[in-house]
Design a protein around this motif. Sequence first.
Motif, PDB file in Angstrom:
ATOM      1  N   TRP A 353      43.014  38.576  46.553  1.00 16.31           N
ATOM      2  CA  TRP A 353      42.969  37.339  45.775  1.00 16.31           C
ATOM      3  C   TRP A 353      44.198  36.512  46.114  1.00 16.31           C
ATOM      4  O   TRP A 353      45.322  36.949  45.953  1.00 16.31           O
ATOM      5  CB  TRP A 353      42.956  37.689  44.299  1.00 16.31           C
ATOM      6  CG  TRP A 353      43.174  36.534  43.356  1.00 16.31           C
ATOM      7  CD1 TRP A 353      44.344  36.180  42.753  1.00 16.31           C
ATOM      8  CD2 TRP A 353      42.189  35.614  42.904  1.00 16.31           C
ATOM      9  NE1 TRP A 353      44.146  35.094  41.944  1.00 16.31           N
ATOM     10  CE2 TRP A 353      42.838  34.713  42.023  1.00 16.31           C
ATOM     11  CE3 TRP A 353      40.837  35.441  43.155  1.00 16.31           C
ATOM     12  CZ2 TRP A 353      42.163  33.666  41.384  1.00 16.31           C
ATOM     13  CZ3 TRP A 353      40.165  34.413  42.516  1.00 16.31           C
ATOM     14  CH2 TRP A 353      40.823  33.532  41.641  1.00 16.31           C
ATOM     15  N   ARG A 452      36.379  41.071  40.371  1.00 12.50           N
ATOM     16  CA  ARG A 452      36.200  41.056  41.821  1.00 12.50           C
ATOM     17  C   ARG A 452      34.717  41.156  42.180  1.00 12.50           C
ATOM     18  O   ARG A 452      34.255  40.513  43.141  1.00 12.50           O
ATOM     19  CB  ARG A 452      36.995  42.197  42.446  1.00 12.50           C
ATOM     20  CG  ARG A 452      38.497  41.953  42.381  1.00 12.50           C
ATOM     21  CD  ARG A 452      39.318  43.158  42.747  1.00 12.50           C
ATOM     22  NE  ARG A 452      40.747  42.834  42.712  1.00 12.50           N
ATOM     23  CZ  ARG A 452      41.716  43.732  42.801  1.00 12.50           C
ATOM     24  NH1 ARG A 452      41.416  45.028  42.940  1.00 12.50           N
ATOM     25  NH2 ARG A 452      42.975  43.357  42.761  1.00 12.50           N
ATOM     26  N   ARG A 455      33.204  37.676  41.674  1.00 14.25           N
ATOM     27  CA  ARG A 455      33.511  36.758  42.767  1.00 14.25           C
ATOM     28  C   ARG A 455      32.682  37.075  43.996  1.00 14.25           C
ATOM     29  O   ARG A 455      32.179  36.173  44.685  1.00 14.25           O
ATOM     30  CB  ARG A 455      35.005  36.814  43.112  1.00 14.25           C
ATOM     31  CG  ARG A 455      35.930  36.348  42.006  1.00 14.25           C
ATOM     32  CD  ARG A 455      37.282  35.931  42.548  1.00 14.25           C
ATOM     33  NE  ARG A 455      37.888  36.893  43.443  1.00 14.25           N
ATOM     34  CZ  ARG A 455      38.736  37.852  43.076  1.00 14.25           C
ATOM     35  NH1 ARG A 455      39.050  37.987  41.776  1.00 14.25           N
ATOM     36  NH2 ARG A 455      39.258  38.663  43.957  1.00 14.25           N
ATOM     37  N   GLN A 461      35.809  32.941  46.490  1.00 16.45           N
ATOM     38  CA  GLN A 461      37.083  33.612  46.677  1.00 16.45           C
ATOM     39  C   GLN A 461      38.191  32.571  46.595  1.00 16.45           C
ATOM     40  O   GLN A 461      39.111  32.579  45.972  1.00 16.45           O
ATOM     41  CB  GLN A 461      37.157  34.309  48.041  1.00 16.45           C
ATOM     42  CG  GLN A 461      36.242  35.529  48.165  1.00 16.45           C
ATOM     43  CD  GLN A 461      36.598  36.668  47.256  1.00 16.45           C
ATOM     44  OE1 GLN A 461      37.754  36.841  46.867  1.00 16.45           O
ATOM     45  NE2 GLN A 461      35.620  37.498  46.926  1.00 16.45           N
TER      46      GLN A 461
END
Length: 461
Positions: A353, A452, A455, A461
């Motif tokens: 990230w 996560r 995403r 992202q």
Amino acid sequence: MAWQGDVAAASVPAPRVGDEPELLAAAQAGDAYAAHRLGKLCAQHGDRAAAKHWWERAAAGGNIDSAYNLGIWHEKHGSLEDAVTWYEAAAGTGDAEAAANLATLLLEQHGDVESARYWYEIAAHAGSRTAARRLAQLCEDAGEIAPAREWHRQAAADGDVASAHDLGFLAYSAGDDEETVHWWEYAARGGHAESAHCMGLYLHASRDPEGAEAYYRLAARNEHPGAASRLGAIALSRGDLRTARAWFEMAGGAGRVDDQRMAGFVCVELGDCAAASHWFGRAAAGGDAESAFNYGLLLIAEFGDLAGGQHWFRQAALAGHHGAAVELGGLLSVAGELGEAQEWLSDPPPPAWGRPAEPELTASAELAAAATGRRGAVPLDLAELTEVLGTWDLVTRPLHDHSDVIGWLVERSGVHESAIEHLASVRSTLLRPGSAPWPSPGEIDHVLATARDLRHRLGVQ
């Protein structure tokens, strides 16, 4: 009572030059007050043994100040059991400083929390600010938050800004905004830099960037590195690279690797590659993978140092940096080291990230990390908290009607409803403390995995 030279009682007038024969005669005749003053005079002259002798004579005659000074004498000379005995003699008469010293000795040298707490209470009730603060900390450690707040209030009302700062955090964790602001403002006005920084974070999280900046500047005047970092980010958002550099370098000079990296980026933008190399190198040596990657890029692009670039790419790749693994694989391919190149290129670490979160979200994350890391506890990871908050902000940004945001995310992503509800609950606690206990590290791990997964499924992202 306080030491003068080595030991003395402030309530006792200092002997005048020429008093010695008069004091000696009176002390030898059994005058406890004269013996105490004679001990004080000996201490001023550096004769510790004689001071101890006369204080023992005075204490035997009932002089409490001498008993207290003997406690200090023995504590300084390592005779801790004797120090306890003399402190107890003075504390038993209600002497607040003796009781506080006795409590500290019992706590720090014997680990006797119960007895220490008893004597701290005696001292605090007698007006000792130090004892009130220490007692508040013991209550906090025992999970007794209500009495902890009361003792902190007593210390803060007597001018202890550290207790005022602690009251601000206890109020913040309980969701009491009015008390939070009151105590952090009080401590900040008293010169407590961390409280000024926390007020800045609180105002930033409350979407008052101008008010936040004023408090960051107040903290930065006392060389607070976190406030300098925030001011660097504010200057950068305004395009003021030189001011941003000065603030990031101040914060980076205090050892903050994130700010060393930011100083490196700003120096690159300013065309100062030597300074950028310095800051990226410091952060890379401190274990920061992103800095190691950028240091490698800089060494190759600006200095033609392929070996150095390869070294730092490898360090970053081993720490899990996706871009570094890809760059390293490319360098190795060109160098003919196809076996290792294929290892990195075929299975590079997943991208991390890297999207910057909104300042108000990072401020909330920083306050949560600080609140959970108090009194020696392990704080929640700031980067992970920022990723949790930033992910929710990112994936819900297209939604105009947030009345059924959980249902909308479930429908779009296919992630189980209970996982998204847990993520939403933790987010709410981080943004509005007091609605639930702070999440545990295990909970953060769980909701971070959900974030996560969200995403990935939504392709953002």
